[in-house]
Design an enzyme around this catalytic site. Structure first.
Site, mmCIF file in Angstrom:
data_model
loop_
_atom_site.group_PDB
_atom_site.id
_atom_site.type_symbol
_atom_site.label_atom_id
_atom_site.label_comp_id
_atom_site.label_asym_id
_atom_site.label_seq_id
_atom_site.Cartn_x
_atom_site.Cartn_y
_atom_site.Cartn_z
ATOM 1 N N TYR A 47 -33.762 67.112 -118.493
ATOM 2 C CA TYR A 47 -34.566 66.761 -117.315
ATOM 3 C C TYR A 47 -33.979 67.105 -115.951
ATOM 4 C CZ TYR A 47 -37.220 63.850 -120.670
ATOM 5 O OH TYR A 47 -37.947 63.396 -121.739
ATOM 6 N N CYS A 52 -37.557 72.328 -108.315
ATOM 7 C CA CYS A 52 -38.728 71.949 -107.516
ATOM 8 C C CYS A 52 -39.496 73.182 -107.041
ATOM 9 C CB CYS A 52 -38.285 71.160 -106.295
ATOM 10 S SG CYS A 52 -37.768 69.481 -106.653
ATOM 11 N N GLU A 54 -40.550 73.808 -103.999
ATOM 12 C CA GLU A 54 -40.030 74.308 -102.726
ATOM 13 C C GLU A 54 -38.836 75.237 -102.960
ATOM 14 O OE1 GLU A 54 -40.614 71.256 -103.686
ATOM 15 O OE2 GLU A 54 -41.190 69.930 -102.047
HETATM 16 N N1 THU Z 1 -40.935 67.962 -107.451
HETATM 17 C C1 THU Z 1 -41.104 69.094 -106.710
HETATM 18 O O1 THU Z 1 -41.413 70.172 -107.245
HETATM 19 N N2 THU Z 1 -40.937 69.011 -105.374
HETATM 20 C C2 THU Z 1 -40.603 67.872 -104.716
HETATM 21 O O2 THU Z 1 -40.269 67.933 -103.547
HETATM 22 C C3 THU Z 1 -40.720 66.577 -105.422
HETATM 23 C C4 THU Z 1 -40.568 66.677 -106.892
HETATM 24 C C5 THU Z 1 -41.091 68.053 -108.898
HETATM 25 C C6 THU Z 1 -39.792 67.901 -109.664
HETATM 26 C C7 THU Z 1 -40.302 67.431 -111.004
HETATM 27 O O3 THU Z 1 -40.647 68.582 -111.769
HETATM 28 C C8 THU Z 1 -41.560 66.665 -110.700
HETATM 29 O O4 THU Z 1 -41.932 67.032 -109.372
HETATM 30 C C9 THU Z 1 -41.403 65.158 -110.782
HETATM 31 O O5 THU Z 1 -40.300 64.736 -110.076
#
Ligand code: THU
Length: 135
Positions: A47, A52, A54
């Site tokens: 995990y 992310c 961004e």
């Molecule tokens: N996530 C993002 O892609 N960007 C963020 O800024 C917040 C969290 C994703 C990471 C993970 O795959 C999922 O959202 C849940 O945390």
């Protein structure tokens, strides 16, 4: 133009690989020249090793030789608009400044406009280091 950007970030969110959290995110960074780069979150069975949306969008921008974020869109299914995680706020900061607009979006469109300074006040940035990286 904003509608076209919303379409692009929605498409990116649609490509997210998020089987564990089921929380799909799309991001679109737009440079001062108007070029845009999309990203989505990509999870994996270990995990914490996922990344992310961004992060992916910024990597695409850098790979194309661009180093400045003019504004950024972030989208999730959340009707309040997707808010970037702490790590991504810092990653955005590297290529943006406190005034940079951050558009928090749901699939309907922009739900909230904040600045990076709202999200990451008193940020530590490249200007604190002797060898400034960005810009
Ligand atoms: N996530 C993002 O892609 N960007 C963020 O800024 C917040 C969290 C994703 C990471 C993970 O795959 C999922 O959202 C849940 O945390």
């Amino acid at each position: 133009m904003q509608n076209a950007h919303i379409d692009l970030v929605r498409q990116a969110m649609g490509k997210a690989y998020a089987p564990y959290s089921k929380y799909a995110v799309g991001a679109l960074v737009v440079t001062p020249s108007g070029a845009s780069y999309a990203g989505c979150n990509v999870e994996n069975a270990s995990y914490p090793e996922g990344h992310c949306a961004e992060t992916a969008a910024i990597a695409a921008m850098i790979l194309d030789g661009q180093r400045r974020i003019d504004h950024i869109y972030i989208m999730s299914q959340d009707t309040a608009g997707a808010t970037p995680c702490g790590g991504c706020r810092q990653r955005i900061r590297e290529f943006a400044d406190a005034q940079t607009p951050v558009y928090l979006c749901s699939p309907k469109g922009v739900e909230r406009q904040l600045s990076l300074g709202d999200l990451l006040p008193h940020a530590f940035g490249p200007e604190f280091l002797q060898s400034e990286g960005a810009n």
